[in-house]
Design a protein around this motif. Structure first.
Motif, short mmCIF file in Angstrom:
data_model
loop_
_atom_site.label_atom_id
_atom_site.label_comp_id
_atom_site.label_asym_id
_atom_site.label_seq_id
_atom_site.Cartn_x
_atom_site.Cartn_y
_atom_site.Cartn_z
N ALA A 248 0.85 -1.20 0.00
CA ALA A 248 0.00 0.00 0.00
C ALA A 248 0.88 1.24 0.00
O ALA A 248 1.78 1.38 0.83
N LEU A 249 0.62 2.14 -0.93
CA LEU A 249 1.35 3.39 -1.06
C LEU A 249 0.38 4.54 -0.81
O LEU A 249 -0.70 4.58 -1.40
N GLY A 250 0.78 5.47 0.05
CA GLY A 250 -0.09 6.61 0.35
C GLY A 250 0.62 7.92 0.07
O GLY A 250 1.77 8.11 0.47
N ALA A 251 -0.07 8.84 -0.60
CA ALA A 251 0.54 10.11 -0.99
C ALA A 251 -0.32 11.28 -0.55
O ALA A 251 -1.55 11.23 -0.62
N ARG A 252 0.36 12.34 -0.10
CA ARG A 252 -0.33 13.59 0.19
C ARG A 252 -0.61 14.35 -1.11
O ARG A 252 -1.63 14.97 -1.27
N ASP A 253 0.37 14.31 -2.03
CA ASP A 253 0.25 14.99 -3.33
C ASP A 253 -0.27 14.01 -4.36
O ASP A 253 0.39 13.02 -4.69
N PRO A 254 -1.46 14.25 -4.92
CA PRO A 254 -2.01 13.31 -5.92
C PRO A 254 -1.10 13.10 -7.11
O PRO A 254 -1.13 12.03 -7.73
N ASN A 255 -0.29 14.10 -7.47
CA ASN A 255 0.59 13.95 -8.63
C ASN A 255 1.68 12.91 -8.41
O ASN A 255 2.29 12.44 -9.38
N ALA A 256 1.95 12.55 -7.17
CA ALA A 256 2.97 11.55 -6.89
C ALA A 256 2.51 10.16 -7.33
O ALA A 256 3.34 9.28 -7.60
N LEU A 257 1.20 9.95 -7.39
CA LEU A 257 0.64 8.67 -7.84
C LEU A 257 -0.33 8.96 -8.99
O LEU A 257 -1.54 9.03 -8.79
N PRO A 258 0.19 9.16 -10.19
CA PRO A 258 -0.70 9.50 -11.32
C PRO A 258 -1.66 8.37 -11.63
O PRO A 258 -1.32 7.20 -11.55
N ALA A 259 -2.87 8.75 -11.98
CA ALA A 259 -3.90 7.75 -12.26
C ALA A 259 -3.64 7.04 -13.58
O ALA A 259 -4.04 5.89 -13.76
N LYS A 260 -2.97 7.72 -14.52
CA LYS A 260 -2.69 7.13 -15.83
C LYS A 260 -1.22 6.75 -15.94
O LYS A 260 -0.35 7.36 -15.32
N GLN A 261 -0.95 5.73 -16.72
CA GLN A 261 0.40 5.29 -17.05
C GLN A 261 1.19 4.91 -15.80
O GLN A 261 2.39 5.12 -15.73
N SER A 262 0.54 4.35 -14.81
CA SER A 262 1.24 4.00 -13.57
C SER A 262 1.08 2.55 -13.15
O SER A 262 1.93 2.03 -12.43
N THR A 263 0.01 1.90 -13.57
CA THR A 263 -0.25 0.56 -13.05
C THR A 263 0.83 -0.44 -13.44
O THR A 263 1.18 -1.32 -12.65
N ALA A 264 1.39 -0.32 -14.65
CA ALA A 264 2.44 -1.25 -15.06
C ALA A 264 3.68 -1.09 -14.20
O ALA A 264 4.30 -2.08 -13.77
N ASN A 265 4.06 0.16 -13.91
CA ASN A 265 5.22 0.40 -13.05
C ASN A 265 4.98 -0.12 -11.63
O ASN A 265 5.87 -0.71 -11.02
N LEU A 266 3.78 0.12 -11.12
CA LEU A 266 3.48 -0.33 -9.76
C LEU A 266 3.43 -1.86 -9.69
O LEU A 266 3.88 -2.46 -8.70
N ALA A 267 2.88 -2.49 -10.71
CA ALA A 267 2.84 -3.96 -10.73
C ALA A 267 4.26 -4.52 -10.74
O ALA A 267 4.55 -5.53 -10.07
#
Length: 237
Positions: free
Chosen positions: A206-225
């Motif tokens: 689980a990753l939690g961010a104060r700044d939404p830009n730190a966890l972009p909704a697009k183009q991120s799932t592959a990197n996180l996986a």
């Protein structure tokens, strides 16, 4: 009629038939200008209901009075709205690409930290937040087998991250206190990542961010996986 005259007449007829066929092949005959003008007079709201047509019309000059000036202003306004929309779409795409590229670099740094660490849960909770530019990282499992892994109730992993998904970014985090614990009040956006440990026990990162830009909704799932698989590999050492 002489033979030459008949020949000339036949040639003209064939030429006229050929021209008519060519005109028919070019498409349906357009209405004359008078018919278009009559239609617009009968339907004065037509251009207002179809502002996209202003993009194809030539603007009138401002020498014909206020009505012509208003018509040109409408055309310019429609074109400006279109340009603003294109600029907004382009800016959004560029921002999403920059955020995705930034996350890619941060994930690589986190993977390097995992490769050299001796205590994986400690590296996850202590080193990875700074490397990823977020507030908190937590390992959760329905069968925790070491210190630093937060326990989840049976079936909780599937409820938080449904089967078939390796990662998910959430703009409105739920179960924040369970997942992020004391850092929950700081978290405005989070991400849940599947960690496919060799034991088969449902495990999440689980990753939690104060700044939404730190966890972009697009183009991120592959990197996180990929990060989740790297954590699983480190846990298996």
């Amino acid at each position: 009629m002489t033979t030459a005259g008949r020949h000339s007449t036949g040639t003209r007829q064939r030429r006229d038939a050929s021209a008519a066929g060519t005109a028919g092949a070019a498409g349906p005959e357009l209405p004359p200008a008078a018919a278009v003008a009559a239609f617009l007079r009968a339907h004065p709201e037509f251009l207002a209901d179809h502002p996209d047509l202003y993009r194809t019309l030539d603007p009138p000059k401002r020498v014909h009075g206020e009505r012509m000036a208003d018509h040109m202003a409408a055309m310019l306004s429609a074109e400006r709205r279109r340009v603003r929309g294109l600029e907004a779409d382009m800016d959004a795409a560029l921002n999403a690409e920059r955020a995705g590229n930034g996350l890619t670099i941060r994930v690589r740094l986190a993977v390097l930290a995992l490769m050299r660490c001796g205590d994986v849960p400690e590296a996850v909770t202590q080193e990875m937040p700074a490397l990823l530019g977020i507030e908190t990282c937590t390992l959760l499992s329905e069968a925790p087998d070491r210190r630093g892994v937060v326990g989840l109730g049976r079936g909780a992993a599937a409820r938080l991250l449904p089967p078939g998904r390796d990662a998910a970014v959430r703009a409105a985090p739920t179960d924040a206190e369970l997942i992020h614990q004391e850092a929950a009040p700081l978290v405005k956006r989070d991400a849940l990542v599947r960690v496919p440990v060799w034991t088969g026990h449902p495990t999440l990162l689980a990753l939690g961010a104060r700044d939404p830009n730190a966890l972009p909704a697009k183009q991120s799932t592959a990197n996180l996986a990929f990060l989740g698989r790297a954590v699983a590999a480190a846990l298996a050492r």
